[in-house]
Design an enzyme around this catalytic site. Sequence first.
Site, PDB file in Angstrom:
ATOM      1  N   CYS A 192       0.948  -1.152   0.000  1.00 50.94           N
ATOM      2  CA  CYS A 192      -0.064  -0.010  -0.204  1.00 50.94           C
ATOM      3  C   CYS A 192       0.746   1.198  -0.002  1.00 50.94           C
ATOM      4  O   CYS A 192       2.046   1.260  -0.285  1.00 50.94           O
ATOM      5  CB  CYS A 192      -0.844  -0.015   1.029  1.00 50.94           C
ATOM      6  SG  CYS A 192      -0.128   0.002   2.786  1.00 50.94           S
ATOM      7  N   ASN A 208       2.377   1.376   4.359  1.00 54.03           N
ATOM      8  CA  ASN A 208       2.624   0.086   4.892  1.00 54.03           C
ATOM      9  C   ASN A 208       2.553   0.144   6.508  1.00 54.03           C
ATOM     10  O   ASN A 208       3.055  -0.432   7.126  1.00 54.03           O
ATOM     11  CB  ASN A 208       4.145  -0.174   4.674  1.00 54.03           C
ATOM     12  CG  ASN A 208       4.537  -1.748   5.127  1.00 54.03           C
ATOM     13  OD1 ASN A 208       5.525  -1.905   5.696  1.00 54.03           O
ATOM     14  ND2 ASN A 208       3.512  -2.565   4.989  1.00 54.03           N
ATOM     15  N   CYS A 240      -1.432   0.800   7.374  1.00 51.30           N
ATOM     16  CA  CYS A 240      -2.915   0.536   7.577  1.00 51.30           C
ATOM     17  C   CYS A 240      -3.154  -0.887   6.591  1.00 51.30           C
ATOM     18  O   CYS A 240      -3.694  -1.654   7.346  1.00 51.30           O
ATOM     19  CB  CYS A 240      -3.590   1.728   7.056  1.00 51.30           C
ATOM     20  SG  CYS A 240      -3.348   3.200   7.905  1.00 51.30           S
ATOM     21  N   ARG A 241      -3.288  -0.617   5.471  1.00 49.99           N
ATOM     22  CA  ARG A 241      -3.799  -1.672   4.691  1.00 49.99           C
ATOM     23  C   ARG A 241      -2.868  -2.855   4.418  1.00 49.99           C
ATOM     24  O   ARG A 241      -3.285  -4.219   4.610  1.00 49.99           O
ATOM     25  CB  ARG A 241      -4.348  -1.362   3.253  1.00 49.99           C
ATOM     26  CG  ARG A 241      -5.307  -0.173   3.294  1.00 49.99           C
ATOM     27  CD  ARG A 241      -5.326   0.801   1.962  1.00 49.99           C
ATOM     28  NE  ARG A 241      -4.432   1.585   1.998  1.00 49.99           N
ATOM     29  CZ  ARG A 241      -4.003   2.194   0.740  1.00 49.99           C
ATOM     30  NH1 ARG A 241      -5.274   2.068  -0.019  1.00 49.99           N
ATOM     31  NH2 ARG A 241      -3.110   3.077   0.715  1.00 49.99           N
ATOM     32  N   SER A 242      -1.652  -2.797   3.883  1.00 52.56           N
ATOM     33  CA  SER A 242      -0.749  -4.122   3.792  1.00 52.56           C
ATOM     34  C   SER A 242      -0.553  -4.978   4.811  1.00 52.56           C
ATOM     35  O   SER A 242      -0.305  -5.938   4.839  1.00 52.56           O
ATOM     36  CB  SER A 242       0.449  -3.649   2.602  1.00 52.56           C
ATOM     37  OG  SER A 242       1.212  -2.643   3.546  1.00 52.56           O
ATOM     38  N   ASP A 299      -7.908   3.862   1.031  1.00 49.53           N
ATOM     39  CA  ASP A 299      -7.037   4.411   2.133  1.00 49.53           C
ATOM     40  C   ASP A 299      -7.808   4.898   3.381  1.00 49.53           C
ATOM     41  O   ASP A 299      -8.547   5.792   3.077  1.00 49.53           O
ATOM     42  CB  ASP A 299      -5.987   5.470   1.402  1.00 49.53           C
ATOM     43  CG  ASP A 299      -5.159   5.984   2.395  1.00 49.53           C
ATOM     44  OD1 ASP A 299      -5.236   5.713   3.634  1.00 49.53           O
ATOM     45  OD2 ASP A 299      -4.221   6.847   1.725  1.00 49.53           O
TER      46      ASP A 299
HETATM   47  P1  4NP Z   1      -1.808   2.659   3.884  1.00 50.21           P
HETATM   48  O1  4NP Z   1      -2.238   4.175   4.723  1.00 50.21           O
HETATM   49  O2  4NP Z   1      -1.375   3.082   2.738  1.00 50.21           O
HETATM   50  O3  4NP Z   1      -2.724   1.588   4.156  1.00 50.21           O
HETATM   51  O4  4NP Z   1      -0.551   2.427   4.943  1.00 50.21           O
HETATM   52  C1  4NP Z   1      -1.705   5.392   4.497  1.00 50.21           C
HETATM   53  C2  4NP Z   1      -0.714   5.536   5.903  1.00 50.21           C
HETATM   54  C3  4NP Z   1      -0.228   6.804   6.031  1.00 50.21           C
HETATM   55  C4  4NP Z   1      -0.141   7.759   5.008  1.00 50.21           C
HETATM   56  C5  4NP Z   1      -1.191   7.444   3.852  1.00 50.21           C
HETATM   57  C6  4NP Z   1      -1.951   6.266   3.746  1.00 50.21           C
HETATM   58  N1  4NP Z   1       0.599   8.806   4.944  1.00 50.21           N
HETATM   59  O5  4NP Z   1       0.149   9.746   4.304  1.00 50.21           O
HETATM   60  O6  4NP Z   1       1.161   9.069   5.946  1.00 50.21           O
END
Ligand code: 4NP
Length: 162
Positions: free
Chosen positions: A9, A12, A14-16, A121
């Site tokens: 994602c 790294n 939240c989702r992955s 996201d």
């Molecule tokens: P992820 O979510 O891609 O599912 O881990 C996010 C976590 C952090 C950010 C964006 C998306 N960020 O902008 O810091």
Amino acid sequence: MNHAVLFVCLGNICRSPLAEGVFRTLVEEAGQTGRFTVESAGTGAWHIGNPPDPRSIDVAARHGLDISAQRARQVCTEDFHRFDTIVAMDRDNLETLKFRTAGGSARIRLLLNAPERDVPDPYYGGPDGFDHVLRLVRAGCVDLLDSLTGAGQPRSGAPQGS
Ligand code: 4NP
């Protein structure tokens, strides 16, 4: 034979990490431990070294998964050679991965096909978003494991398409 799967994602956190935890558990439940290497990474660098977002740790724990020991890392060039399958959580990250692939042998694909294609996201939303992510991730990981193990395919008989 070992099949190496990398879930990707943006951050790294939240989702992955959820996909990594869910897929690893499905592999264990299917008695396939040792036949799969399972990791996750982000296309972005902001959270390198950090544990998953507390909301991901929480939703995972409510479903019996402990993902708290995971640490975020960024996708690197070697990943495109080391992993057989790289699974993007959404189309934005799919495009980023394809752009960075640099001749690696990994197959790059989305986790979901239909009706949704993107695992949204959840970072800037509320906790409900994480429940939704877990539902989508679980459905996608079940299908992914089926497709990688050949489950649901006819074992013998007439050639397909005839
Ligand atoms: P992820 O979510 O891609 O599912 O881990 C996010 C976590 C952090 C950010 C964006 C998306 N960020 O902008 O810091």
